[in-house]
Design a protein around this motif. Structure first.
Motif, PDB file in Angstrom:
ATOM      1  N   UNK A 150     -14.512 -27.300  36.852  1.00 50.53           N
ATOM      2  CA  UNK A 150     -14.076 -28.704  36.876  1.00 50.53           C
ATOM      3  C   UNK A 150     -15.116 -29.624  37.515  1.00 50.53           C
ATOM      4  N   UNK A 151     -16.140 -29.046  38.161  1.00 54.46           N
ATOM      5  CA  UNK A 151     -17.166 -29.874  38.815  1.00 54.46           C
ATOM      6  C   UNK A 151     -18.065 -30.513  37.766  1.00 54.46           C
TER       7      UNK A 151
ATOM      8  N   UNK B 252     -25.240 -29.419  40.814  1.00 56.01           N
ATOM      9  CA  UNK B 252     -26.601 -29.425  41.371  1.00 56.01           C
ATOM     10  C   UNK B 252     -26.545 -29.481  42.893  1.00 56.01           C
ATOM     11  N   UNK B 253     -25.652 -30.315  43.435  1.00 59.31           N
ATOM     12  CA  UNK B 253     -25.508 -30.422  44.885  1.00 59.31           C
ATOM     13  C   UNK B 253     -24.974 -29.118  45.488  1.00 59.31           C
ATOM     14  N   UNK B 254     -24.039 -28.489  44.787  1.00 55.65           N
ATOM     15  CA  UNK B 254     -23.504 -27.214  45.268  1.00 55.65           C
ATOM     16  C   UNK B 254     -24.565 -26.128  45.283  1.00 55.65           C
ATOM     17  N   UNK B 255     -25.423 -26.140  44.277  1.00 53.47           N
ATOM     18  CA  UNK B 255     -26.496 -25.139  44.255  1.00 53.47           C
ATOM     19  C   UNK B 255     -27.432 -25.322  45.445  1.00 53.47           C
ATOM     20  N   UNK B 256     -27.678 -26.572  45.821  1.00 45.39           N
ATOM     21  CA  UNK B 256     -28.531 -26.848  46.986  1.00 45.39           C
ATOM     22  C   UNK B 256     -27.865 -26.361  48.271  1.00 45.39           C
ATOM     23  N   UNK B 257     -26.562 -26.638  48.392  1.00 46.47           N
ATOM     24  CA  UNK B 257     -25.840 -26.215  49.591  1.00 46.47           C
ATOM     25  C   UNK B 257     -25.726 -24.686  49.669  1.00 46.47           C
TER      26      UNK B 257
END
Length: 475
Positions: A32-33, A39-44
């Motif tokens: 659902x993202x 992209x931000x989640x991959x960075x985190x």
């Protein structure tokens, strides 16, 4: 300055694990993202991994400091039954050998940089870092701004000081690379580090050439599917030799044609070969190795071409149904392959009783005979100590009832295969092996396990497990 206790540290780690465990792992949530969120989640997620890797490296550095070669079997890793810090980490964390080695390397670097200049309370000597030019790299790892993999890439790419390149020059390059790491992935960072080293050491071409030659190596690994993999690191000159042979074996398949005489006939034969380029190269180089060993084995232990040992039950051979095993491997082989391999070698019976034990020989002989060693290899399949993966060829026969201490016999039922490291551990550090019927158990010394709980030592031989199943089914 307030020091964090071991208890506090354990609580902090437990809290971190609990917090991370609470983060959703439901695929639907990620579906659902939107793109920006992913992209931000991959960075985190990368930050999570970077922090965890840094913690593991710090732990590895401390374990390494308590497991030095000088400490021998009194070091932490060996007291726990491991050859090295790397092996301890690999077993306890499930990491690959490569990741464990990197964690130890960077952890040692960070620890040495943090303690440099302080005094060892035990000896009164001043601690010194072995790679002081990497102090900024160590500090960046501790601060969380540089990953463990990036730190190792900088260390590898820059190398060590020489007459042509000072430690100060390397320190400046390391500082610059720590900044560039923010925009470079690990592979490009390693390449950039090598470029900087070349720029600093234009006149050191011969030194780097010699260094590459000294790093040549050949390693082999057993894969989870039963196949094996060779990792062959070659200096440019010898790599050119191998690629020349590779090209000669595969070029017709890759589009290069010879149009005259015998070369055309050979090229047409290769072109018509149903094997892929990779298969053709593998078979050709293997054939060259075998032919070379058979022609001149003066550099090898033993004589003649390489030989392998095939294990198969007599029932399987007579019934012509079932499978065999190649000693030291886990994957079964077809009966057709067993028959093919037996055509080129001799057939030797190893008689096993109904309980899975080869026949005894007795105490008259101090050492296990070559025939007994074959029987032990069939039964044990390698070093029986814990998760040790040493094959029979890298083991020694151990009397579980010591020859002198226990008036032990050189009987196969009272002998097991152990690699040299674990054999020494049993003799020198109080680890015992007990036999209960036909099963073997490892008994740790009281300082490792006060309860001395028995640890099963099952056979590492898939062929023996096949036989035991046949025997159980026939009862």
């Amino acid at each position: 300055m307030q020091t964090t206790t071991a208890t506090d540290l354990t609580k902090q780690f437990a809290a971190a694990v609990t917090a991370l465990s609470a983060v959703s792992k439901d695929v639907a949530d990620f579906q659902t993202a939107d793109d920006a969120a992913l992209v931000e989640l991959s960075r985190l997620a990368a930050q999570e991994k970077q922090i965890a890797d840094a913690h593991l490296a710090l732990i590895a550095g401390e374990i390494a400091a308590r497991s030095t070669r000088e400490m021998g079997q009194s070091g932490l890793a060996q007291r726990e039954g491991f050859r090295s810090t790397e092996e301890l980490l690999r077993t306890t964390t499930g990491a690959t050998g490569r990741d464990a080695t990197t964690a130890v390397r960077v952890g040692r670097l960070v620890r040495e940089a943090a303690t440099a200049g302080s005094i060892d309370p035990a000896t009164g000597e001043q601690f010194e870092a072995r790679e002081p030019w990497l102090a900024d790299v160590a500090a960046a790892v501790s601060a969380g701004s540089l990953s463990v993999a990036a730190a190792d890439a900088i260390r590898t790419g820059l190398g060590s000081p020489t007459d042509n390149v000072s430690a100060d020059a390397l320190a400046g390059a390391a500082r610059e690379l720590c900044l560039e790491a923010a925009i470079l992935d690990v592979d490009r960072l390693l390449k950039r580090a090598r470029e900087l080293r070349d720029e600093l050491d234009e006149v050191g071409i011969a030194d780097r050439e010699r260094e590459r030659f000294e790093k040549r190596s050949l390693r082999h690994y057993v894969l989870s599917n039963g196949m094996g993999r060779l990792v062959w690191d070659l200096d440019p000159e010898n790599y050119a030799v191998v690629t020349e042979l590779y090209d000669r074996a595969t070029s017709p398949k890759r589009g290069v044609r010879f149009v005259e005489g015998d070369r055309k006939e050979a090229a047409d034969r290769i072109l018509a070969d149903p094997r892929t380029i990779e298969q053709l190269a593998s078979d050709t180089l293997l054939g060259l190795l075998q032919a070379g060993a058979d022609a001149d084995s003066s550099q090898l232990l033993g004589t003649g071409a390489a030989a392998i040992r095939v294990l198969v039950t007599k029932k399987t051979v007579k019934a012509r149904e079932g499978h065999g095993r190649i000693e030291g491997t886990s994957a079964p082989i077809s009966l057709a392959t067993v028959e093919r391999l037996s055509c080129g070698g001799d057939l030797r019976d190893v008689t096993i009783d109904s309980f899975g034990q080869p026949l005894d020989v007795g105490k008259e002989q101090r050492f296990f005979t070559p025939k007994q060693r074959i029987a032990l290899a069939v039964r044990d399949g390698g070093c029986l100590f814990g998760d040790c993966d040493r094959p029979p060829s890298m083991t020694e026969a151990h009397h579980i009832k010591f020859w002198a201490r226990d008036d032990g016999r050189t009987d196969l039922k009272d002998g097991v295969l152990l690699c040299k490291f674990h054999h020494l551990l049993c003799h020198n550090k109080g680890w015992e092996i007990e036999r209960v019927g036909t099963d073997y158990f490892l008994v740790p010394p009281p300082d490792i396990d006060p309860s001395q709980t028995y640890r099963p030592m099952p056979s590492k031989s898939p062929a023996m497990r096949d036989l035991r199943r046949e025997q159980e089914a026939a009862r």
